[in-house]
Design a protein around this motif. Structure first.
Motif, PDB file in Angstrom:
ATOM      1  N   TYR A 159       0.806  -1.222   0.000  1.00  0.00           N
ATOM      2  CA  TYR A 159       0.000   0.000   0.000  1.00  0.00           C
ATOM      3  C   TYR A 159       0.837   1.270   0.000  1.00  0.00           C
ATOM      4  O   TYR A 159       0.299   2.384  -0.025  1.00  0.00           O
ATOM      5  CB  TYR A 159      -0.982   0.007   1.183  1.00  0.00           C
ATOM      6  CG  TYR A 159      -0.331  -0.139   2.544  1.00  0.00           C
ATOM      7  CD1 TYR A 159      -0.264  -1.382   3.157  1.00  0.00           C
ATOM      8  CD2 TYR A 159       0.196   0.966   3.213  1.00  0.00           C
ATOM      9  CE1 TYR A 159       0.329  -1.528   4.400  1.00  0.00           C
ATOM     10  CE2 TYR A 159       0.778   0.829   4.455  1.00  0.00           C
ATOM     11  CZ  TYR A 159       0.842  -0.422   5.052  1.00  0.00           C
ATOM     12  OH  TYR A 159       1.425  -0.566   6.274  1.00  0.00           O
ATOM     13  N   GLY A 160       2.133   1.117   0.009  1.00  0.00           N
ATOM     14  CA  GLY A 160       2.987   2.297  -0.069  1.00  0.00           C
ATOM     15  C   GLY A 160       4.440   1.894  -0.127  1.00  0.00           C
ATOM     16  O   GLY A 160       4.792   0.750   0.205  1.00  0.00           O
ATOM     17  N   MET A 161       5.267   2.821  -0.571  1.00  0.00           N
ATOM     18  CA  MET A 161       6.705   2.576  -0.614  1.00  0.00           C
ATOM     19  C   MET A 161       7.433   3.834  -0.178  1.00  0.00           C
ATOM     20  O   MET A 161       6.859   4.927  -0.138  1.00  0.00           O
ATOM     21  CB  MET A 161       7.139   2.153  -2.009  1.00  0.00           C
ATOM     22  CG  MET A 161       6.553   0.812  -2.430  1.00  0.00           C
ATOM     23  SD  MET A 161       7.133   0.247  -4.045  1.00  0.00           S
ATOM     24  CE  MET A 161       8.850  -0.110  -3.675  1.00  0.00           C
ATOM     25  N   ASP A 208      -2.005   5.626  -3.709  1.00  0.00           N
ATOM     26  CA  ASP A 208      -2.795   6.667  -4.374  1.00  0.00           C
ATOM     27  C   ASP A 208      -1.942   7.825  -4.874  1.00  0.00           C
ATOM     28  O   ASP A 208      -2.469   8.780  -5.432  1.00  0.00           O
ATOM     29  CB  ASP A 208      -3.856   7.206  -3.426  1.00  0.00           C
ATOM     30  CG  ASP A 208      -4.853   6.145  -3.018  1.00  0.00           C
ATOM     31  OD1 ASP A 208      -5.379   6.205  -1.902  1.00  0.00           O
ATOM     32  OD2 ASP A 208      -5.089   5.231  -3.838  1.00  0.00           O
ATOM     33  N   GLY A 209      -0.626   7.742  -4.618  1.00  0.00           N
ATOM     34  CA  GLY A 209       0.265   8.788  -5.109  1.00  0.00           C
ATOM     35  C   GLY A 209       0.516   9.912  -4.136  1.00  0.00           C
ATOM     36  O   GLY A 209       1.203  10.882  -4.483  1.00  0.00           O
ATOM     37  N   ARG A 235       6.666   7.216  -8.748  1.00  0.00           N
ATOM     38  CA  ARG A 235       6.512   5.781  -8.974  1.00  0.00           C
ATOM     39  C   ARG A 235       5.999   5.513 -10.365  1.00  0.00           C
ATOM     40  O   ARG A 235       5.351   6.352 -10.980  1.00  0.00           O
ATOM     41  CB  ARG A 235       5.556   5.179  -7.943  1.00  0.00           C
ATOM     42  CG  ARG A 235       4.152   5.739  -8.023  1.00  0.00           C
ATOM     43  CD  ARG A 235       3.287   5.225  -6.887  1.00  0.00           C
ATOM     44  NE  ARG A 235       1.980   5.859  -6.900  1.00  0.00           N
ATOM     45  CZ  ARG A 235       0.936   5.404  -7.571  1.00  0.00           C
ATOM     46  NH1 ARG A 235       1.045   4.303  -8.266  1.00  0.00           N
ATOM     47  NH2 ARG A 235      -0.219   6.038  -7.527  1.00  0.00           N
ATOM     48  N   ASP A 236       6.331   4.360 -10.863  1.00  0.00           N
ATOM     49  CA  ASP A 236       5.829   3.884 -12.154  1.00  0.00           C
ATOM     50  C   ASP A 236       5.170   2.539 -11.880  1.00  0.00           C
ATOM     51  O   ASP A 236       5.858   1.526 -11.768  1.00  0.00           O
ATOM     52  CB  ASP A 236       6.967   3.769 -13.161  1.00  0.00           C
ATOM     53  CG  ASP A 236       6.476   3.430 -14.552  1.00  0.00           C
ATOM     54  OD1 ASP A 236       5.396   2.815 -14.684  1.00  0.00           O
ATOM     55  OD2 ASP A 236       7.174   3.773 -15.518  1.00  0.00           O
ATOM     56  N   SER A 237       3.862   2.556 -11.765  1.00  0.00           N
ATOM     57  CA  SER A 237       3.142   1.329 -11.413  1.00  0.00           C
ATOM     58  C   SER A 237       3.281   0.258 -12.481  1.00  0.00           C
ATOM     59  O   SER A 237       3.258  -0.935 -12.179  1.00  0.00           O
ATOM     60  CB  SER A 237       1.670   1.657 -11.171  1.00  0.00           C
ATOM     61  OG  SER A 237       1.524   2.549 -10.096  1.00  0.00           O
ATOM     62  N   SER A 238       3.430   0.675 -13.721  1.00  0.00           N
ATOM     63  CA  SER A 238       3.546  -0.305 -14.812  1.00  0.00           C
ATOM     64  C   SER A 238       4.860  -1.080 -14.736  1.00  0.00           C
ATOM     65  O   SER A 238       4.946  -2.218 -15.202  1.00  0.00           O
ATOM     66  CB  SER A 238       3.423   0.383 -16.167  1.00  0.00           C
ATOM     67  OG  SER A 238       4.512   1.258 -16.383  1.00  0.00           O
TER      68      SER A 238
END
Length: 115
Positions: A32-34, A54-55, A71-74
């Motif tokens: 849920y987070g980094m 959620d950014g 972040r790059d979710s892909s």
């Protein structure tokens, strides 16, 4: 479990820039987070920046404006752009991932700011 691998550390002159990257793999659905943390020699570990699923971002005191987390979710990566580096930014930088199973840590990458 979540596996994290940091890259991008090195030696840079004061005022320079570095971009750290953290690649995550494993059980990412529960993350849920980094974040990025650092530990300078003889000091305690401190939070540098965090980013939620959620950014939403959060920065350590005095770092916002010089450091930017993204972040790059892909690609399952989280980057830390560091500008205007100072000698006191010298530390080992660690990537962390927060999940329902706890916090996972990378092995760290050394950042040295020196002329």
């Amino acid at each position: 479990q979540v596996q994290l691998v940091e890259s991008g550390g090195g030696l840079v002159q004061p005022g320079g820039s570095l971009r750290l990257s953290c690649a995550a793999s494993g059980s990412l659905v529960s993350v849920y987070g980094m974040g990025w943390y650092r530990r300078a020699p003889g000091e305690q570990r401190e939070m540098v920046a965090t980013i939620s699923r959620d950014g939403l971002t959060n920065y350590g005191d005095s770092l916002k404006g010089r450091f930017t987390i993204s972040r790059d979710s892909s690609k399952n990566t989280v980057d830390l752009q560091m500008n205007g580096l100072k000698p006191e930014d010298t530390a080992v930088y660690y990537c962390a991932a927060y999940s329902s199973m706890g916090t996972s840590w990378g092995q760290g990458t050394q950042v040295t700011v020196s002329s």
